[in-house]
Write a protein that holds these residues in place. Structure first.
Motif, short mmCIF file in Angstrom:
data_model
loop_
_atom_site.label_atom_id
_atom_site.label_comp_id
_atom_site.label_asym_id
_atom_site.label_seq_id
_atom_site.Cartn_x
_atom_site.Cartn_y
_atom_site.Cartn_z
N GLU A 1 9.39 84.00 -16.30
CA GLU A 1 8.64 84.31 -15.07
C GLU A 1 8.55 83.07 -14.18
OE1 GLU A 1 4.42 86.20 -13.53
OE2 GLU A 1 4.92 86.26 -15.66
N GLN A 2 8.36 81.93 -14.80
CA GLN A 2 8.27 80.67 -14.04
C GLN A 2 9.61 80.37 -13.34
OE1 GLN A 2 6.92 77.39 -16.42
NE2 GLN A 2 7.13 75.91 -14.76
N ILE A 3 10.72 80.66 -14.06
CA ILE A 3 12.05 80.43 -13.47
C ILE A 3 12.25 81.34 -12.27
CG2 ILE A 3 14.54 80.73 -13.87
CD1 ILE A 3 13.98 79.81 -16.80
N LEU A 4 11.88 82.64 -12.42
CA LEU A 4 12.02 83.58 -11.31
C LEU A 4 11.20 83.14 -10.10
CD1 LEU A 4 11.88 87.03 -13.16
CD2 LEU A 4 13.84 86.08 -11.96
N THR A 5 9.98 82.65 -10.36
CA THR A 5 9.07 82.24 -9.28
C THR A 5 9.64 81.07 -8.48
OG1 THR A 5 7.17 82.96 -10.60
CG2 THR A 5 6.71 81.49 -8.76
N SER A 6 10.44 80.24 -9.14
CA SER A 6 10.96 79.04 -8.45
C SER A 6 12.34 79.25 -7.83
CB SER A 6 11.02 77.87 -9.44
OG SER A 6 11.94 78.13 -10.48
N HIS A 7 12.80 80.51 -7.71
CA HIS A 7 14.07 80.77 -7.03
C HIS A 7 14.00 80.30 -5.58
CE1 HIS A 7 16.26 83.94 -9.77
NE2 HIS A 7 16.02 82.78 -10.38
N SER A 8 15.12 79.81 -5.09
CA SER A 8 15.13 79.10 -3.80
C SER A 8 14.65 79.96 -2.63
CB SER A 8 16.53 78.55 -3.51
OG SER A 8 17.46 79.61 -3.35
N GLU A 9 15.03 81.27 -2.60
CA GLU A 9 14.63 82.09 -1.46
C GLU A 9 13.11 82.27 -1.41
OE1 GLU A 9 16.65 82.81 -4.03
OE2 GLU A 9 17.13 84.96 -4.03
N ARG A 10 12.45 82.33 -2.59
CA ARG A 10 10.98 82.47 -2.60
C ARG A 10 10.32 81.20 -2.05
NH1 ARG A 10 9.48 85.85 -8.14
NH2 ARG A 10 11.52 86.84 -8.36
N THR B 1 15.87 90.43 -16.60
CA THR B 1 17.33 90.47 -16.77
C THR B 1 18.04 89.52 -15.80
OG1 THR B 1 17.55 92.31 -15.21
CG2 THR B 1 17.28 92.88 -17.54
N PHE B 2 17.30 89.07 -14.78
CA PHE B 2 17.90 88.14 -13.82
C PHE B 2 17.66 86.68 -14.19
CE2 PHE B 2 17.50 92.09 -11.44
CZ PHE B 2 18.78 92.20 -10.90
N VAL B 3 17.05 86.47 -15.36
CA VAL B 3 16.95 85.11 -15.90
C VAL B 3 18.09 84.95 -16.89
CG1 VAL B 3 15.54 83.47 -17.18
CG2 VAL B 3 14.45 85.09 -15.62
N LEU B 4 18.96 84.06 -16.59
CA LEU B 4 20.21 83.95 -17.35
C LEU B 4 20.14 82.82 -18.37
CD1 LEU B 4 22.48 84.46 -14.23
CD2 LEU B 4 21.68 86.19 -15.83
N GLN B 5 18.96 82.67 -18.96
CA GLN B 5 18.77 81.66 -19.99
C GLN B 5 18.00 82.29 -21.16
OE1 GLN B 5 16.70 79.01 -17.46
NE2 GLN B 5 18.51 77.92 -16.76
N ASP B 6 18.27 81.85 -22.34
CA ASP B 6 17.65 82.38 -23.56
C ASP B 6 16.35 81.65 -23.82
OD1 ASP B 6 17.19 83.74 -25.86
OD2 ASP B 6 18.73 82.74 -27.05
N VAL B 7 15.26 82.07 -23.09
CA VAL B 7 13.95 81.41 -23.22
C VAL B 7 12.88 82.49 -23.34
CG1 VAL B 7 14.60 79.33 -21.94
CG2 VAL B 7 13.75 81.31 -20.69
N GLU B 8 11.62 82.05 -23.54
CA GLU B 8 10.50 82.97 -23.70
C GLU B 8 10.16 83.61 -22.35
OE1 GLU B 8 9.15 83.81 -26.56
OE2 GLU B 8 10.53 82.45 -27.59
N ASP B 9 9.38 84.75 -22.43
CA ASP B 9 9.07 85.50 -21.22
C ASP B 9 8.26 84.70 -20.22
OD1 ASP B 9 10.48 87.57 -22.26
OD2 ASP B 9 8.77 88.90 -22.63
#
Length: 831
Positions: free
Chosen positions: A757-766, A745-753
């Motif tokens: 996950e890849q987008i979440l992994t590349s968040h700046s704080e991580r 739900t924290f991925v704000l783009q209409d893409v595949e799962d």
């Protein structure tokens, strides 16, 4: 003289003068001079053959009185030379004084040299001439020459002016020795001048010893010593000496009062100031312009504008430019810019010519009223007067004005055009950048300032740069600056100490902030506000409330900022009932009227706790028109708690009051995206694009090895990029064994799962946390700074990473601090 070519005889007893380069204006002035000469009925008849027959003497007294210009005085000097009177010691000395009075010291000196028989009066006049015109070195040389003359000795008129000319304590000591040798040390004028000289060089002990040993002390001596204490920051000693003076039966004069009133404001002793005001009224000094101006400034220092206004209104007959400036500055410094501008207009109507100080107050008032049109007018006026090139104080005021209006590029342009910058110029630019959220630029200016050896940082510099370091979380640079502050012994200064508390608190070092808090003077609300705020953003709301009670127990009066810090602390810790109590206490018990920021905190308090309807009704019942901060607090909470309908209502109001803020479009778009409303998402994003707005990219930073590393979401350009992503894959695998499931739900783009996950992994704080793990010793703490709010998935991930790596991870986002340790966050998942 040099301008005089000849004095020619003419018929009917008139003088014709032929001058080289003689102008018509000077001819008219000289005609007036001649009228003075001939209307007196005393003149030399000039015969046609050029021989003067002395029937009557010139009335030289009237001629001296008519000399108001240098070229007229030269004419008189020529007549005196022809008449043979210029060699007279008395006449020559009078010429020396008159040339000096008209500002031509070189002609004073030449005339002085032509006097053959010089007495003490002649030497004293030449020394005074040098001092009055700012030629201090020459006055000291003249004294040395006089002392080397065997037939003339200095008297008690010699030393007072030359003591003013001393530019070092060594010169003063030498002159003091001469005065003692000649038995003049205890002359009342010499002793008072010695007191003043030693006070000027911070030698208060010597000054006080001379003062105490004086056999007789007149009003001037008392004023000199009281003024010396005031100038050196010894306010209590000044008031004590004033009491001693009055016990000896000596009444205060206007100089005493004008000297003492400013220190009443400095000590916060309004009672003493009002008693002096009563003395002024009782002794009929209220119409003394210097006293009245000092009273206006004193009442302004206490924020008592009503009393300042009464003093100004009473001095209708004696008002001068300083009076108007004082009243305008009083309203400007007490945040009533509208009244300041009103009195400025009245001053113009009354035909009072403004000066630099008027413009300084005017520029600040315009900045407070956010009048963008007027600021250009002020700048244009200053440019026409060429004041920026000539007076650094007005350049600094314009720099500050533009910075406070948010026009930081204009501020920088003016700053670059100031030819000779002082420390205030640099401080204004550093503060301007820091207050506009451009901390990196503020640090850049500070580093440029350090390249100039003749510019020494002062209290204002440290306060400004510490604020910039706190904003960036640049702890290592901040601690270096702390070291410099310790060297110059400013660590106990109230404002510098408060800034250090703020620095360590905002860099996650709360224990150090508390240690500093116990070191600085806690007589004002500033350090209390800082430490209450620091505990609040760390989620220690209960500690903030205890500190507030301690503050009241120590007799420190809270202010608007105190309650702002308290309400924010309650909001971060979910203390709704306590927050409501403090909000109503603020006005009912302390008489502090809430402003929009307080209402914004209350909306955030209700909304963050999930009471969205209560927050909305609170907004509707506000006596003030809600601004962007109020509706923004509601919108942010609607996104967290999923109230799309109320969020849309809040955003509609936001787009009316602040349509240029991209952040509100992003929050609304994210709220729609959480619920899969992609059409609405595209509509909001399209609206932002049409207005030329761009989303602020998310970034996180970490400070290692005296360098701040910044990571943006999806960063692929870092030199250790490959190792960082490899370590992230390894950490993610370990987290999944502990039960971690990505929250899409924290991925704000209409893409595949998979892509989510890849987008979440590349968040700046991580990326920043992983970089820290790779480059620091095992189990050492990490400090991360993020410019936006931490997303829920990253919050869960950071908890797990702290458990896996056995590290404390301290994350400061745009709202607060999160202390992650052993899989738990200090916020209790309430943020």
């Amino acid at each position: 003289m040099s301008a005089l070519r000849s004095i020619l005889p003419c018929h009917k007893g008139r003088l014709l003068l032929a001058f080289k380069g003689w102008s018509s204006t000077k001819s008219l002035a000289f005609s007036f001079f001649c009228c003075k000469l001939y209307s007196s009925g005393s003149y030399n008849e000039i015969l046609s053959n050029g021989v003067a027959s002395k029937k009557k003497e010139f009335d030289f007294e009237r001629l001296f009185q008519s000399c108001t210009k240098i070229y007229i005085l030269k004419c008189l000097h020529a007549l005196l030379v022809l008449s043979g009177k210029a060699q007279s010691s008395f006449i020559g000395t009078r010429l020396v004084n008159l040339y000096a009075h008209l500002g031509d010291v070189s002609l004073s000196q030449k005339t002085f040299c032509m006097i053959e028989s010089k007495d003490a009066y002649t030497w004293n006049s030449m020394i005074s001439s040098y001092v009055r015109n700012g030629h201090f070195r020459e006055s000291l040389s003249c004294l040395n020459e006089m002392l080397s003359t065997a037939d003339v000795k200095p008297d008690f008129y010699t030393f007072p002016p030359v003591l003013k000319a001393c530019d070092s304590i060594i010169d003063g000591l030498r002159i003091h020795c001469w005065a003692s040798k000649l038995g003049l040390e205890w002359d009342v004028f010499v002793a008072a001048s010695l007191v003043h000289m030693y006070c000027r060089f911070q030698s208060l002990c010597v000054a006080l010893r001379i003062f105490k040993d004086m056999p007789y002390r007149d009003m001037g001596c008392w004023n000199a010593m009281i003024s010396g204490f005031c100038q050196n920051g010894n306010a209590m000693e000044a008031l004590s000496l004033l009491d001693e003076m009055r016990l000896e039966g000596i009444k205060m004069d206007s100089v005493t009062i004008a000297t003492v009133l400013p220190i009443c404001a400095q000590l916060g002793d309004i009672l003493h100031g009002m008693l002096i005001h009563l003395y002024v009224i009782k002794h009929g000094l209220e119409l003394d312009v210097f006293v009245s101006n000092a009273l206006i400034n004193m009442y302004a220092g206490f924020g008592e504008l009503r009393h300042a206004q009464k003093v100004f209104d009473y001095m209708v007959v004696v008002r001068d430019l300083v009076s108007w400036n004082s009243l305008i500055a009083a309203y400007e410094q007490n945040n009533v810019p509208e009244k300041a501008l009103e009195y400025f207009q009245e001053m113009m109507i009354n035909g009072i010519q403004l000066d630099l100080l008027t413009m300084v107050s005017l520029a600040s008032s315009i900045a407070q009223t956010k009048s963008f049109r007027c600021c250009r007018s002020v700048h244009g006026f200053v440019l026409r007067k060429s004041w920026i090139q000539e007076e650094v104080i007005i350049g600094n005021a314009v720099v500050d004005m533009y910075a406070k209006l948010g026009l930081i590029h204009c501020s920088r342009k003016v700053f670059d055009k100031i030819p000779i910058k002082d420390v205030v110029s640099w401080n204004s630019m550093i503060t301007g950048y820091a207050q506009n959220g451009l901390a990196s630029e503020a640090i850049e200016i500070y580093n440029m300032m350090k390249e100039f050896d003749d510019i020494a940082p002062n209290q204002g510099t440290w306060v400004s740069i510490l604020s910039a370091y706190a904003h960036l979380g640049a702890l290592q640079e901040g601690t270096k600056t702390h070291g410099h502050i310790l060297k110059v012994a400013l660590n106990f200064d109230l404002f510098v100490g408060t800034s250090l508390i703020d620095l360590y608190g905002k860099c996650g070092r709360l224990d150090d902030a508390m240690s500093l808090f116990h070191e600085v003077p806690r007589i004002s609300s500033a350090p209390w506000n800082a430490i209450i705020s620091c505990h609040g953003i760390h989620g220690h709301g209960r500690v903030s409330l205890k500190l507030f009670n301690d503050m009241l127990d120590e007799g420190v009066k809270p202010d608007q900022v105190t309650f702002l810090s308290l309400l924010a602390a309650c909001s971060h810790s979910g203390l709704v009932d306590e927050g409501k109590n403090y909000f109503y206490m603020m006005e009912q018990e302390f008489g502090i009227k809430p402003v929009l920021k307080h209402y914004s905190c209350m909306v955030d308090l209700f909304a963050r706790a999930g009471s969205l309807e209560m927050a909305y009704y609170f907004i509707k019942s506000m006596p003030l028109q809600p601004d962007a901060s109020v509706w923004g607090a509601l919108l942010g909470a609607c996104r967290v708690h999923g109230n799309v309908e109320l969020g849309k209502l809040a955003s509609d109001n936001l787009f009316e009051v602040d349509p240029e803020n991209i952040g509100y479009y992003v929050v609304l778009s994210n709220m729609y995206a959480n619920y899969g409303k992609w059409e609405e998402v595209n509509e909001v994003r399209s609206m932002a694009r049409e207005r030329g707005l761009k989303k602020t990219p998310g970034w996180s930073s970490i400070e290692l090895n005296n360098k701040i590393e910044v990571f943006y979401t999806g960063n692929q350009s870092h030199p250790q990029c490959h190792e960082i992503y490899e370590e992230l894959v390894s950490l993610t695998a370990k987290m999944k064994t502990l039960g971690y499931t990505p929250d899409y739900t924290f991925v704000l783009q209409d893409v595949e799962d998979d892509e989510k996950e890849q987008i979440l992994t590349s968040h700046s704080e991580r990326l920043a946390i992983t970089y820290g793990i790779l480059n620091t010793p095992p189990k050492s703490p990490l400090r991360i700074y993020k410019n936006l709010r931490v997303c829920g998935d990253c919050h869960n991930v950071t908890k797990l990473i702290s458990k896996i790596t056995e590290r404390e991870i301290i994350v400061r986002d745009s709202n607060r601090f999160h202390h992650f340790k052993n899989g738990v966050c200090s916020c209790g998942d309430y943020w």
